[in-house]
Design a protein around this motif. Structure first.
Motif, PDB file in Angstrom:
ATOM      1  N   SER A  54       0.849  -1.193   0.000  1.00 50.50           N
ATOM      2  CA  SER A  54       0.000   0.000   0.000  1.00 50.50           C
ATOM      3  C   SER A  54       0.886   1.245   0.000  1.00 50.50           C
ATOM      4  N   ILE A  55       1.307   1.637  -1.191  1.00 55.32           N
ATOM      5  CA  ILE A  55       2.229   2.770  -1.335  1.00 55.32           C
ATOM      6  C   ILE A  55       1.426   4.020  -1.667  1.00 55.32           C
ATOM      7  N   PRO A  56       1.598   5.089  -0.891  1.00 54.33           N
ATOM      8  CA  PRO A  56       0.867   6.327  -1.198  1.00 54.33           C
ATOM      9  C   PRO A  56       1.182   6.826  -2.605  1.00 54.33           C
ATOM     10  N   VAL A  57       0.191   7.447  -3.249  1.00 52.08           N
ATOM     11  CA  VAL A  57       0.327   7.934  -4.617  1.00 52.08           C
ATOM     12  C   VAL A  57       1.493   8.920  -4.723  1.00 52.08           C
ATOM     13  N   GLU A  58       1.646   9.796  -3.716  1.00 47.99           N
ATOM     14  CA  GLU A  58       2.736  10.783  -3.750  1.00 47.99           C
ATOM     15  C   GLU A  58       4.095  10.091  -3.813  1.00 47.99           C
ATOM     16  N   VAL A  59       4.218   8.992  -3.105  1.00 45.23           N
ATOM     17  CA  VAL A  59       5.479   8.248  -3.079  1.00 45.23           C
ATOM     18  C   VAL A  59       5.686   7.536  -4.412  1.00 45.23           C
ATOM     19  N   GLN A  60       4.635   6.960  -4.972  1.00 46.74           N
ATOM     20  CA  GLN A  60       4.735   6.306  -6.273  1.00 46.74           C
ATOM     21  C   GLN A  60       5.220   7.290  -7.334  1.00 46.74           C
ATOM     22  N   PHE A  61       4.721   8.514  -7.259  1.00 47.94           N
ATOM     23  CA  PHE A  61       5.069   9.541  -8.231  1.00 47.94           C
ATOM     24  C   PHE A  61       6.553   9.904  -8.165  1.00 47.94           C
ATOM     25  N   ILE A  62       7.127   9.993  -6.978  1.00 44.61           N
ATOM     26  CA  ILE A  62       8.517  10.458  -6.848  1.00 44.61           C
ATOM     27  C   ILE A  62       9.553   9.336  -6.843  1.00 44.61           C
ATOM     28  N   LEU A  63       9.120   8.091  -6.810  1.00 45.45           N
ATOM     29  CA  LEU A  63      10.088   6.982  -6.783  1.00 45.45           C
ATOM     30  C   LEU A  63      10.989   6.964  -8.012  1.00 45.45           C
ATOM     31  N   SER A  64      10.451   7.257  -9.184  1.00 45.98           N
ATOM     32  CA  SER A  64      11.309   7.248 -10.377  1.00 45.98           C
ATOM     33  C   SER A  64      12.336   8.377 -10.295  1.00 45.98           C
ATOM     34  N   GLU A  65      11.953   9.525  -9.728  1.00 52.02           N
ATOM     35  CA  GLU A  65      12.917  10.619  -9.539  1.00 52.02           C
ATOM     36  C   GLU A  65      14.037  10.180  -8.608  1.00 52.02           C
ATOM     37  N   ILE A  66      13.661   9.522  -7.531  1.00 53.20           N
ATOM     38  CA  ILE A  66      14.651   9.047  -6.564  1.00 53.20           C
ATOM     39  C   ILE A  66      15.576   8.016  -7.222  1.00 53.20           C
ATOM     40  N   CYS A  67      15.008   7.126  -8.034  1.00 55.29           N
ATOM     41  CA  CYS A  67      15.836   6.129  -8.730  1.00 55.29           C
ATOM     42  C   CYS A  67      16.816   6.796  -9.688  1.00 55.29           C
ATOM     43  N   ASN A  68      16.377   7.841 -10.382  1.00 56.72           N
ATOM     44  CA  ASN A  68      17.284   8.565 -11.278  1.00 56.72           C
ATOM     45  C   ASN A  68      18.440   9.172 -10.497  1.00 56.72           C
ATOM     46  N   ILE A  69      18.146   9.713  -9.340  1.00 55.98           N
ATOM     47  CA  ILE A  69      19.200  10.284  -8.495  1.00 55.98           C
ATOM     48  C   ILE A  69      20.164   9.182  -8.058  1.00 55.98           C
ATOM     49  N   LEU A  70      19.629   8.008  -7.726  1.00 50.17           N
ATOM     50  CA  LEU A  70      20.496   6.899  -7.309  1.00 50.17           C
ATOM     51  C   LEU A  70      21.380   6.403  -8.454  1.00 50.17           C
ATOM     52  N   VAL A  71      20.856   6.413  -9.686  1.00 51.40           N
ATOM     53  CA  VAL A  71      21.672   6.019 -10.843  1.00 51.40           C
ATOM     54  C   VAL A  71      22.879   6.948 -10.965  1.00 51.40           C
ATOM     55  N   MET A  72      22.677   8.207 -10.605  1.00 58.13           N
ATOM     56  CA  MET A  72      23.738   9.216 -10.714  1.00 58.13           C
ATOM     57  C   MET A  72      24.490   9.422  -9.395  1.00 58.13           C
ATOM     58  N   SER A  73      24.256   8.578  -8.402  1.00 54.10           N
ATOM     59  CA  SER A  73      24.809   8.809  -7.062  1.00 54.10           C
ATOM     60  C   SER A  73      26.334   8.834  -7.018  1.00 54.10           C
ATOM     61  N   ASP A  74      26.998   8.016  -7.836  1.00 52.87           N
ATOM     62  CA  ASP A  74      28.463   8.048  -7.819  1.00 52.87           C
ATOM     63  C   ASP A  74      28.977   9.409  -8.265  1.00 52.87           C
ATOM     64  N   GLN A  75      28.341   9.991  -9.268  1.00 54.49           N
ATOM     65  CA  GLN A  75      28.724  11.319  -9.729  1.00 54.49           C
ATOM     66  C   GLN A  75      28.326  12.387  -8.712  1.00 54.49           C
ATOM     67  N   LEU A  76      27.181  12.197  -8.091  1.00 57.12           N
ATOM     68  CA  LEU A  76      26.701  13.155  -7.102  1.00 57.12           C
ATOM     69  C   LEU A  76      27.653  13.240  -5.915  1.00 57.12           C
ATOM     70  N   ARG A  77      28.187  12.105  -5.521  1.00 50.83           N
ATOM     71  CA  ARG A  77      29.136  12.083  -4.398  1.00 50.83           C
ATOM     72  C   ARG A  77      30.426  12.844  -4.721  1.00 50.83           C
ATOM     73  N   ASN A  78      30.748  12.963  -6.014  1.00 53.02           N
ATOM     74  CA  ASN A  78      31.980  13.642  -6.428  1.00 53.02           C
ATOM     75  C   ASN A  78      31.816  15.148  -6.588  1.00 53.02           C
ATOM     76  N   THR A  79      30.623  15.661  -6.330  1.00 51.94           N
ATOM     77  CA  THR A  79      30.392  17.103  -6.451  1.00 51.94           C
ATOM     78  C   THR A  79      29.818  17.623  -5.143  1.00 51.94           C
ATOM     79  N   ASN A  80      29.738  18.937  -5.030  1.00 54.48           N
ATOM     80  CA  ASN A  80      29.097  19.476  -3.837  1.00 54.48           C
ATOM     81  C   ASN A  80      27.590  19.606  -4.028  1.00 54.48           C
TER      82      ASN A  80
END
Length: 178
Positions: A54-80
């Motif tokens: 039972s995942i809230p709709v708001e969470v379902q909507f932002i999960l893909s955004e969060i996954c995109n950030i995680l795909v880029m996490s190695d690069q994100l860690r290398n910047t401020n």
């Protein structure tokens, strides 16, 4: 190429959220933050007050955004830019940059997320591994375009923003990467 959606399994959601909040170094975002619903849901999951069925709709909507950030996490860690994860006003732009970067990365391109410490940098550099072609990407999101009610006004607001940005390209031309 057509953007490919991320397929997210219900069983993966707790780990996705855990990885994201570990990256952000907090799971306690302010109520006005774009990902506050994910914080609340994650907290409820941890305390046995929520279920992955039972995942809230708001969470379902932002999960893909969060996954995109995680795909880029190695690069994100290398910047401020990593500090921008918990900032209310910065997360929209950061999310858009991550969406673009993660899509190219999933297509097999090399993606470099630049630090805003550099003088007038592009947001991302995409490198085609076969041709070694470098492309600078500058992400522009203007509040005025998001607030307009009609498409024509939104297009004009975005075009005006891009026009100013395109004029600044001469400032960052290099012989190495025109």
């Amino acid at each position: 190429k057509t953007p490919s959606p991320m397929i997210i399994s219900h069983q993966d959601i707790p780990q996705i959220l855990s990885n994201f909040f570990e990256l952000a170094k907090s799971s306690n975002f302010p109520k006005k933050h774009r990902y506050f619903a994910a914080c609340k849901y994650y907290s409820d999951l941890q305390n046995g007050k929520a279920s992955i069925k039972s995942i809230p709709v708001e969470v379902q909507f932002i999960l893909s955004e969060i996954c995109n950030i995680l795909v880029m996490s190695d690069q994100l860690r290398n910047t401020n830019k990593i500090k921008e994860l918990s900032r209310i006003k910065a997360i929209t732009t950061l999310s858009a940059e991550a969406q673009i970067g993660s899509q190219y990365r999933r297509w097999g391109y090399s993606v470099k997320w630049l630090s805003p410490k550099s003088e007038d940098p592009p947001d991302l550099i995409i490198i085609n591994p076969e041709t070694k072609l470098h492309v600078d990407i500058e992400v522009k999101i203007k509040d005025s375009s998001l607030k307009t009610k009609d498409l024509d006004s939104a297009i004009k607001a975005i075009f005006n923003s891009l026009s100013k940005s395109l004029k600044s390209l001469n400032n960052r031309k290099t012989k190495k990467h025109p």
